[in-house]
Design an enzyme around this catalytic site. Structure first.
Site, PDB file in Angstrom:
ATOM      1  N   ASP A  28       2.781  -0.862   5.717  1.00 52.99           N
ATOM      2  CA  ASP A  28       1.819   0.067   5.128  1.00 52.99           C
ATOM      3  C   ASP A  28       2.379   1.467   5.372  1.00 52.99           C
ATOM      4  O   ASP A  28       2.748   1.798   6.502  1.00 52.99           O
ATOM      5  CB  ASP A  28       0.464  -0.105   5.819  1.00 52.99           C
ATOM      6  CG  ASP A  28      -0.658   0.649   5.129  1.00 52.99           C
ATOM      7  OD1 ASP A  28      -0.436   1.806   4.715  1.00 52.99           O
ATOM      8  OD2 ASP A  28      -1.767   0.097   5.030  1.00 52.99           O
ATOM      9  N   ILE A  29       2.474   2.294   4.339  1.00 52.68           N
ATOM     10  CA  ILE A  29       3.043   3.641   4.529  1.00 52.68           C
ATOM     11  C   ILE A  29       2.001   4.645   5.045  1.00 52.68           C
ATOM     12  O   ILE A  29       2.345   5.776   5.342  1.00 52.68           O
ATOM     13  CB  ILE A  29       3.744   4.169   3.258  1.00 52.68           C
ATOM     14  CG1 ILE A  29       2.790   4.228   2.078  1.00 52.68           C
ATOM     15  CG2 ILE A  29       4.983   3.339   2.947  1.00 52.68           C
ATOM     16  CD1 ILE A  29       3.347   5.009   0.891  1.00 52.68           C
ATOM     17  N   HIS A  92      -4.794  -8.771  -0.464  1.00 54.23           N
ATOM     18  CA  HIS A  92      -3.856  -8.471   0.611  1.00 54.23           C
ATOM     19  C   HIS A  92      -4.538  -8.580   1.965  1.00 54.23           C
ATOM     20  O   HIS A  92      -5.744  -8.438   2.092  1.00 54.23           O
ATOM     21  CB  HIS A  92      -3.215  -7.095   0.444  1.00 54.23           C
ATOM     22  CG  HIS A  92      -4.159  -5.941   0.390  1.00 54.23           C
ATOM     23  ND1 HIS A  92      -4.942  -5.661  -0.713  1.00 54.23           N
ATOM     24  CD2 HIS A  92      -4.448  -4.979   1.296  1.00 54.23           C
ATOM     25  CE1 HIS A  92      -5.660  -4.576  -0.481  1.00 54.23           C
ATOM     26  NE2 HIS A  92      -5.386  -4.148   0.741  1.00 54.23           N
ATOM     27  N   HIS A  94      -4.187  -7.176   5.963  1.00 56.49           N
ATOM     28  CA  HIS A  94      -3.611  -6.197   6.886  1.00 56.49           C
ATOM     29  C   HIS A  94      -3.320  -6.903   8.210  1.00 56.49           C
ATOM     30  O   HIS A  94      -4.203  -7.576   8.757  1.00 56.49           O
ATOM     31  CB  HIS A  94      -4.608  -5.068   7.190  1.00 56.49           C
ATOM     32  CG  HIS A  94      -4.944  -4.208   6.026  1.00 56.49           C
ATOM     33  ND1 HIS A  94      -4.327  -3.000   5.795  1.00 56.49           N
ATOM     34  CD2 HIS A  94      -5.858  -4.362   5.035  1.00 56.49           C
ATOM     35  CE1 HIS A  94      -4.852  -2.445   4.708  1.00 56.49           C
ATOM     36  NE2 HIS A  94      -5.786  -3.260   4.228  1.00 56.49           N
TER      37      HIS A  94
END
Length: 132
Positions: A28-29, A92, A94
């Site tokens: 994750d950016i 998605h 995390h």
């Protein structure tokens, strides 16, 4: 086409940590912690629970494999798991290295890492997965 589908297609770069024919894991950016990884099916489906059973269970197994390498690469007590699904209309998961429950607070400010730091973290996680 979602931003995640563009990553899958190679149109947008990502710091990939693991990939199979059906799944992709990348950093994750805008992470909550160093090593915050997003795990996605390559097939674009908006809502996690709309995935067919095979793709859903495969995603969970892939996430488990990635979490194992992530925990080896990034010192932490646990790997937290969150499914929110409101930010990007592409299912998605995390995976977030954590030492306390507050580490999973998505309301707190996100961290910022340089491209070099992100690449080094991705490399560490990939190396840990290879040693499995």
């Amino acid at each position: 086409m979602t931003i995640f589908s563009k990553i899958v297609a190679g149109e947008i770069p990502a710091y990939k940590v693991a990939e199979t024919i059906d799944y992709l894991a990348f950093l994750d950016i805008s992470p909550l912690a160093e090593g915050h990884v997003l795990v996605i099916p390559k097939k674009e489906v908006d809502y996690l629970f709309d995935l067919d059973d095979e793709l859903y269970t495969g995603l969970q197994i892939f996430a488990k494999i990635v979490a194992t390498g992530l925990r080896k690469a990034i010192p932490c007590k646990r790997i937290g798991v969150a499914v929110i699904g409101l930010e990007v209309p592409h299912a998605h998961i995390h995976l977030i290295p954590m030492n306390s429950v507050s580490d999973l607070n998505f309301s707190r400010p996100k961290l910022s890492f340089t491209p070099e730091q992100l690449q080094a973290t991705a490399d560490k996680i990939r190396d840990a997965l290879r040693s499995e």
